[in-house]
Write a protein that holds these residues in place. Structure first.
Motif, PDB file in Angstrom:
ATOM      1  N   SER A   1      34.567  31.142  40.678  1.00  0.00           N
ATOM      2  CA  SER A   1      35.901  31.518  40.190  1.00  0.00           C
ATOM      3  C   SER A   1      36.706  32.267  41.242  1.00  0.00           C
ATOM      4  O   SER A   1      37.839  32.694  40.981  1.00  0.00           O
ATOM      5  CB  SER A   1      35.780  32.380  38.922  1.00  0.00           C
ATOM      6  N   GLY A   2      36.099  32.469  42.408  1.00  0.00           N
ATOM      7  CA  GLY A   2      36.799  33.160  43.478  1.00  0.00           C
ATOM      8  C   GLY A   2      36.849  34.661  43.334  1.00  0.00           C
ATOM      9  O   GLY A   2      37.674  35.330  43.967  1.00  0.00           O
ATOM     10  N   GLU A   3      35.957  35.229  42.506  1.00  0.00           N
ATOM     11  CA  GLU A   3      35.921  36.670  42.308  1.00  0.00           C
ATOM     12  C   GLU A   3      34.825  37.281  43.170  1.00  0.00           C
ATOM     13  O   GLU A   3      33.810  36.642  43.435  1.00  0.00           O
ATOM     14  CB  GLU A   3      35.633  37.005  40.843  1.00  0.00           C
ATOM     15  N   PRO A   4      34.997  38.532  43.603  1.00  0.00           N
ATOM     16  CA  PRO A   4      33.927  39.196  44.355  1.00  0.00           C
ATOM     17  C   PRO A   4      32.725  39.456  43.456  1.00  0.00           C
ATOM     18  O   PRO A   4      32.874  39.944  42.332  1.00  0.00           O
ATOM     19  CB  PRO A   4      34.572  40.501  44.826  1.00  0.00           C
ATOM     20  N   ILE A   5      31.549  39.117  43.928  1.00  0.00           N
ATOM     21  CA  ILE A   5      30.330  39.352  43.152  1.00  0.00           C
ATOM     22  C   ILE A   5      30.000  40.841  43.135  1.00  0.00           C
ATOM     23  O   ILE A   5      29.647  41.404  42.115  1.00  0.00           O
ATOM     24  CB  ILE A   5      29.158  38.539  43.740  1.00  0.00           C
TER      25      ILE A   5
ATOM     26  N   THR B   1      39.236  40.241  33.741  1.00  0.00           N
ATOM     27  CA  THR B   1      39.754  40.108  32.375  1.00  0.00           C
ATOM     28  C   THR B   1      40.138  38.669  32.071  1.00  0.00           C
ATOM     29  O   THR B   1      40.671  38.375  31.013  1.00  0.00           O
ATOM     30  CB  THR B   1      40.995  41.004  32.185  1.00  0.00           C
ATOM     31  N   LYS B   2      39.842  37.756  33.024  1.00  0.00           N
ATOM     32  CA  LYS B   2      40.174  36.350  32.824  1.00  0.00           C
ATOM     33  C   LYS B   2      39.201  35.706  31.838  1.00  0.00           C
ATOM     34  O   LYS B   2      38.021  36.041  31.803  1.00  0.00           O
ATOM     35  CB  LYS B   2      40.115  35.596  34.157  1.00  0.00           C
ATOM     36  N   ASP B   3      39.696  34.776  31.052  1.00  0.00           N
ATOM     37  CA  ASP B   3      38.828  34.023  30.160  1.00  0.00           C
ATOM     38  C   ASP B   3      37.935  33.109  30.993  1.00  0.00           C
ATOM     39  O   ASP B   3      38.358  32.576  32.023  1.00  0.00           O
ATOM     40  CB  ASP B   3      39.651  33.174  29.186  1.00  0.00           C
ATOM     41  N   PRO B   4      36.671  32.921  30.573  1.00  0.00           N
ATOM     42  CA  PRO B   4      35.771  32.057  31.339  1.00  0.00           C
ATOM     43  C   PRO B   4      36.236  30.609  31.314  1.00  0.00           C
ATOM     44  O   PRO B   4      36.788  30.142  30.312  1.00  0.00           O
ATOM     45  CB  PRO B   4      34.430  32.226  30.608  1.00  0.00           C
ATOM     46  N   ASP B   5      36.031  29.927  32.418  1.00  0.00           N
ATOM     47  CA  ASP B   5      36.358  28.506  32.486  1.00  0.00           C
ATOM     48  C   ASP B   5      35.180  27.705  31.930  1.00  0.00           C
ATOM     49  O   ASP B   5      34.064  27.810  32.450  1.00  0.00           O
ATOM     50  CB  ASP B   5      36.619  28.100  33.936  1.00  0.00           C
ATOM     51  N   PRO B   6      35.398  26.923  30.878  1.00  0.00           N
ATOM     52  CA  PRO B   6      34.283  26.205  30.237  1.00  0.00           C
ATOM     53  C   PRO B   6      33.514  25.294  31.195  1.00  0.00           C
ATOM     54  O   PRO B   6      32.275  25.222  31.126  1.00  0.00           O
ATOM     55  CB  PRO B   6      34.970  25.399  29.129  1.00  0.00           C
ATOM     56  N   GLU B   7      34.216  24.607  32.076  1.00  0.00           N
ATOM     57  CA  GLU B   7      33.540  23.696  32.997  1.00  0.00           C
ATOM     58  C   GLU B   7      32.682  24.457  34.013  1.00  0.00           C
ATOM     59  O   GLU B   7      31.567  24.045  34.334  1.00  0.00           O
ATOM     60  CB  GLU B   7      34.571  22.821  33.718  1.00  0.00           C
TER      61      GLU B   7
ATOM     62  N   ARG C   1      25.603  34.837  36.347  1.00  0.00           N
ATOM     63  CA  ARG C   1      26.843  35.622  36.344  1.00  0.00           C
ATOM     64  C   ARG C   1      27.450  35.671  37.747  1.00  0.00           C
ATOM     65  O   ARG C   1      28.665  35.555  37.921  1.00  0.00           O
ATOM     66  CB  ARG C   1      26.566  37.044  35.833  1.00  0.00           C
ATOM     67  N   ALA C   2      26.570  35.860  38.742  1.00  0.00           N
ATOM     68  CA  ALA C   2      27.055  35.936  40.116  1.00  0.00           C
ATOM     69  C   ALA C   2      27.636  34.599  40.575  1.00  0.00           C
ATOM     70  O   ALA C   2      28.686  34.553  41.224  1.00  0.00           O
ATOM     71  CB  ALA C   2      25.914  36.364  41.043  1.00  0.00           C
TER      72      ALA C   2
END
Length: 296
Positions: free
Chosen positions: A166-170, A115-121, A159-160
């Motif tokens: 971002s440190g999230e599980p793919i 639910t985090k906003d995407p990081d533009p960079e 996406r992956a």
């Protein structure tokens, strides 16, 4: 779990009309699962149902974002959960109707989404990376994820890679929130293609090109319109003079819509839990029988 009925299918398959007739019978409200109908102003090009066509059935997740807004599958899932829970809390039944396969699956299968906003960079880095660079990003942090990814699908790799950076599980565990009945509507291919042509001709006659002109005049960027694909992309290209003639534009668009319908059907056919009904026979009666058993 609460129950959810899903009516899915390709462009021009008649799923919206069938969903509305079923909603009338079962005192249901409809959650639209369409990645373009969430935006205001995208009416003809997205095939959005009109107020008259809704026949008084309340529709959710239509016109919930404005052009140029970032709207992700995570946004859709979050809003869908809220809409379905609200419908159920008021003693009505929730139906989901749409053709965007990923959106449908995100709710039916309960994708574990951020639910985090995407990081533009991070997003900029990913979009500028080559396929090989994306694979290297994923391999460096979550190499096992490559085993379940289509390495030729750059959008999936993007996406992956964004998740990896971002440190999230793919790959994450799904958690369905609802017991679901999936109903798929189908036509013989030649009949579907004729329906696609009739629908395209009608929408062009109703002003689909002017709709894109108005969207641009009111601030929708060419980049936003191009990324919407199909009607919006090719009308934009036509308005920018990128086709030799209207006939060239028309034939290209018609061909691409047919290709999309074929891809949509291939996508949905991967699910073994969809109950397919033949729209040439008695779709309302067949769907009603399935729904009656589902709610017993």
């Amino acid at each position: 779990m609460e129950k959810l009925v899903v009516v899915c299918g390709t462009n021009a398959s008649g799923k919206s009309g069938l969903g509305i007739e079923l909603a009338l019978k079962y005192d249901a409200e409809i959650v639209s699962a369409d990645s373009r109908q969430v935006f205001t102003g995208l009416d003809l090009g997205s095939g959005k149902v009109t107020k008259e066509e809704m026949k008084g059935i309340r529709h959710h997740l239509i016109d919930v974002a404005t052009p140029n807004d970032f709207f992700s599958m995570s946004n859709f899932q979050k809003l869908s959960y809220a809409a379905i829970d609200d419908i159920n809390s008021r003693g009505k039944k929730a139906f989901m109707v749409g053709g965007t396969g990923l959106y449908v699956n995100s709710v039916v299968d309960g994708y574990n989404l951020t639910t985090k906003d995407p990081d533009p960079e991070t997003r900029k880095r990913v979009l500028e990376a080559s396929r090989e660079e994306l694979i290297d990003i994923i391999k460096s942090s979550q190499p096992k994820a490559l085993e379940s990814l289509d390495l030729n699908n750059k959008r999936r790799l993007e996406r992956a890679a964004e998740k990896a950076l971002s440190g999230e599980p793919i790959i994450s565990t799904n958690k369905p929130l609802y017991e679901t009945l999936l109903i798929g509507v189908t036509w013989p291919r030649e009949v579907l293609y004729e329906r696609i042509k009739e629908r395209l001709d009608r929408r062009l006659d109703e002003g689909m090109i002017d709709e894109v002109k108005n969207l641009r005049a009111n601030g929708a960027t060419d980049d936003f319109l191009y990324k919407l694909g199909l009607e919006y992309r090719y009308i934009l290209m036509y308005l920018r003079g990128e086709f030799k003639s209207f006939d060239d534009f028309y034939e290209t668009l018609f061909t691409e819509i047919r290709h999309l319908a074929k891809e949509q059907m291939t996508w949905f056919r991967k699910r073994t839990d969809i109950n397919w009904i033949d729209m040439r026979k008695d779709p309302f009666g067949e769907a009603s029988s399935l729904i009656d058993r589902f709610y017993q």
